[in-house]
Motif scaffolding. Structure first.
Motif, PDB file in Angstrom:
ATOM      1  N   ARG A 187       0.843  -1.200   0.000  1.00 19.62           N
ATOM      2  CA  ARG A 187       0.000   0.000   0.000  1.00 19.62           C
ATOM      3  C   ARG A 187       0.878   1.249   0.000  1.00 19.62           C
ATOM      4  O   ARG A 187       1.736   1.413   0.853  1.00 19.62           O
ATOM      5  CB  ARG A 187      -0.928  -0.025   1.218  1.00 19.62           C
ATOM      6  N   HIS A 189      -0.089   4.509   0.183  1.00 19.79           N
ATOM      7  CA  HIS A 189      -0.467   5.520   1.163  1.00 19.79           C
ATOM      8  C   HIS A 189      -1.462   4.910   2.132  1.00 19.79           C
ATOM      9  O   HIS A 189      -1.907   3.784   1.970  1.00 19.79           O
ATOM     10  CB  HIS A 189      -1.041   6.775   0.503  1.00 19.79           C
ATOM     11  N   PRO A 195      -9.970   7.571  -2.708  1.00 21.64           N
ATOM     12  CA  PRO A 195      -9.562   7.750  -4.107  1.00 21.64           C
ATOM     13  C   PRO A 195      -9.863   9.129  -4.650  1.00 21.64           C
ATOM     14  O   PRO A 195      -9.161   9.622  -5.515  1.00 21.64           O
ATOM     15  CB  PRO A 195     -10.381   6.665  -4.838  1.00 21.64           C
ATOM     16  N   VAL A 199      -3.861  12.809  -2.189  1.00 15.88           N
ATOM     17  CA  VAL A 199      -3.079  12.304  -1.062  1.00 15.88           C
ATOM     18  C   VAL A 199      -2.004  13.310  -0.682  1.00 15.88           C
ATOM     19  O   VAL A 199      -1.219  13.753  -1.518  1.00 15.88           O
ATOM     20  CB  VAL A 199      -2.424  10.948  -1.432  1.00 15.88           C
ATOM     21  N   ARG A 227      -6.274  -2.602  -2.009  1.00 14.53           N
ATOM     22  CA  ARG A 227      -6.586  -1.247  -2.455  1.00 14.53           C
ATOM     23  C   ARG A 227      -5.373  -0.328  -2.242  1.00 14.53           C
ATOM     24  O   ARG A 227      -4.611  -0.496  -1.299  1.00 14.53           O
ATOM     25  CB  ARG A 227      -7.812  -0.710  -1.708  1.00 14.53           C
ATOM     26  N   SER A 228      -5.214   0.626  -3.165  1.00 16.43           N
ATOM     27  CA  SER A 228      -4.176   1.672  -3.063  1.00 16.43           C
ATOM     28  C   SER A 228      -2.765   1.110  -3.015  1.00 16.43           C
ATOM     29  O   SER A 228      -1.877   1.706  -2.414  1.00 16.43           O
ATOM     30  CB  SER A 228      -4.427   2.556  -1.828  1.00 16.43           C
ATOM     31  N   HIS A 230       0.881  -0.178  -4.794  1.00 12.81           N
ATOM     32  CA  HIS A 230       1.765   0.004  -5.941  1.00 12.81           C
ATOM     33  C   HIS A 230       2.538  -1.291  -6.116  1.00 12.81           C
ATOM     34  O   HIS A 230       3.290  -1.693  -5.226  1.00 12.81           O
ATOM     35  CB  HIS A 230       2.737   1.163  -5.705  1.00 12.81           C
ATOM     36  N   GLY A 249      -8.015   1.768  -6.794  1.00 12.39           N
ATOM     37  CA  GLY A 249      -7.003   2.802  -6.601  1.00 12.39           C
ATOM     38  C   GLY A 249      -5.575   2.318  -6.662  1.00 12.39           C
ATOM     39  O   GLY A 249      -4.651   3.087  -6.399  1.00 12.39           O
ATOM     40  N   SER A 250      -5.356   1.066  -7.020  1.00 13.78           N
ATOM     41  CA  SER A 250      -3.994   0.542  -7.080  1.00 13.78           C
ATOM     42  C   SER A 250      -3.322   0.906  -8.400  1.00 13.78           C
ATOM     43  O   SER A 250      -3.982   1.300  -9.368  1.00 13.78           O
ATOM     44  CB  SER A 250      -3.995  -0.982  -6.914  1.00 13.78           C
ATOM     45  N   THR A 272      -8.321   1.948 -10.707  1.00 15.79           N
ATOM     46  CA  THR A 272      -7.009   1.314 -10.817  1.00 15.79           C
ATOM     47  C   THR A 272      -6.300   1.787 -12.079  1.00 15.79           C
ATOM     48  O   THR A 272      -6.934   2.094 -13.093  1.00 15.79           O
ATOM     49  CB  THR A 272      -7.165  -0.225 -10.837  1.00 15.79           C
TER      50      THR A 272
END
Length: 421
Positions: A187, A189, A195, A199, A227-228, A230, A249-250, A272
């Motif tokens: 993750r 953040h 989303p 951020v 989620r979120s 990278h 949101g990834s 995403t």
């Protein structure tokens, strides 16, 4: 060999310097005064008596000052050398300690006792978090992924143990912990960020592991929450997702492989970003599939995919080619989606509602062999202005381009080629 030579040469030089200093403080003092300082000693014009003694003392003082400086330099050298040796010894010891901790943690993963396996996972997490070596961190991630790829059948009522003698309910908890470890460090953040909210730097996850690859091919994953995240590269081919799966949101920096994957439950990919190719070929979505606002930068491959519930691609951006050939849609929402490159829908089947209003870039989409199931009373279908429904010649309905690029062109499934009605 070089270190051994230095250890021999330096003592020899030091011995020679000591001998020279002893000579200069003794009989060499007068020689320095006469030959280096150029002072005449004795005779009618030279120094004698107290003046000579004072001059010799001055020479000895200079020699002592030089000797003191050399001694200080030698002390600094040996101190630095000893410190370097101590540092190297500490690093070797620490490396050995880390290797020992790693080996013990991996061994714990094979224990029949769930608490021991959990301890092994958290020990690996601490090692990965504490190491400055990205390759070692990747190795630990590979071990955790390998554990999740091990065969696992979700427990049902009456299940007491698996073939390895493990309690299936306890093993489920161990696997959930392994998934959380990966999610917490992938993750980018904090999970509290939304989303739709930009951020702030304070939201950045200090525990994020950058440039990590994950391989969960064939794994059985339970209520996965990524989620979120990278992710440098992701492999989920042939995986089975139990419960709801979230990747909202990834960012997938490299290729994301989901071909042949089965999603038992909702699959959430809203917002995403796929910077690499996104492969969902022959994937099965038994629950709702959400790709609203998703960006497919290179290619989106959904050929042969099955959507048993509504597939939401509302506002999605297909920058590269989009393949939906042979896909089955029990509801297809592409309202406001943009297609900047070729789009294939040839052989696709639409069994329920289909919403394509405001979709852009489908004027030359491949539509050969599209099948439209009979429209039920509550089914709504809105197609792009460049498409139209037409008989398929077998009593059913299909789709054609409203304005084919070339009259009478063969409909071979290539973008921009569709037979006239």
């Amino acid at each position: 060999m070089a270190k051994k030579s230095i250890s021999i040469v330096i003592p020899m030089i030091g011995g020679a310097l000591v001998a020279s200093i002893v000579w200069m403080l003794g009989p060499g003092t007068r020689w320095i005064l006469e030959n280096i300082d150029g002072v005449t000693v004795g005779g009618p014009t030279g120094l004698t008596g107290k003046d000579l003694a004072a001059a010799l003392d001055a020479v000895r003082g200079r020699v002592l000052a030089v000797a003191t400086g050399l001694a200080a330099l030698l002390a600094v050298f040996y101190t630095a050398r000893n410190a370097d040796t101590a540092r190297r010894s500490f690093q070797l010891g620490e490396r050995g300690h880390v290797t020992d901790r790693y080996s013990k943690a991996v061994e714990q993963l094979g224990s029949p006792q769930a608490p021991v396996r959990l301890g092994g996972l958290y020990a690996l997490e601490q090692l990965a978090q504490g190491t400055p070596d990205p390759e070692f961190r990747q190795t630990i991630v590979d071990v955790i992924c390998a554990y999740l790829r091990m065969p696992f059948t979700p427990p049902t009522e009456g299940t007491t143990s698996d073939p390895a003698g493990r309690d299936p309910q306890e093993e489920r908890q161990v696997r959930l912990a392994a998934q959380r470890i990966l999610a917490n460090h992938l993750r980018h953040h904090s999970a509290t960020a939304r989303p739709w909210r930009r951020v702030r730097p304070a939201d950045r996850n200090a525990r994020h592991w950058p440039d990590v690859r994950i391989d969960l091919s064939g794994a059985t994953l339970i209520d996965l929450d990524f989620r979120s995240c990278h992710i440098s590269e992701a492999r989920f081919a042939q995986s089975i997702f139990i419960g709801d799966s979230t990747f909202a949101g990834s960012v997938f920096v490299g290729d994301a492989m989901f071909d042949g994957t089965v999603f038992h439950g909702a699959a959430r990919f809203g917002g995403t970003t796929f910077d690499g190719a996104a492969w969902f070929e022959r994937a099965t979505f038994t629950g709702p599939a959400t790709f609203a606002g998703t960006t497919f930068t290179i290619a989106a491959q959904f050929e042969g995919a099955t959507f048993n519930r509504a597939a939401r691609f509302t506002g999605a951006a297909f920058v590269g080619a989009a393949w939906f050939g042979g896909a089955t849609f029990a509801g297809a929402w592409f309202a406001g989606a943009t297609f900047d490159s070729d789009a294939w829908f040839g052989g696709a089947t639409f069994t329920d509602s289909a919403l394509f209003e405001r979709a852009v870039g489908l004027e030359t989409a491949a539509l050969g062999g599209v099948h439209l199931a009979p429209v039920a009373e509550d089914v709504v279908r809105t197609w792009p202005t460049a498409w139209k429904e037409a008989p398929d010649g077998t009593g059913g309905r299909t789709l054609r381009l409203a304005h084919p690029p070339a009259e009478g062109a063969d409909d071979d499934g290539e973008p921009g080629e569709s037979s006239a009605t």
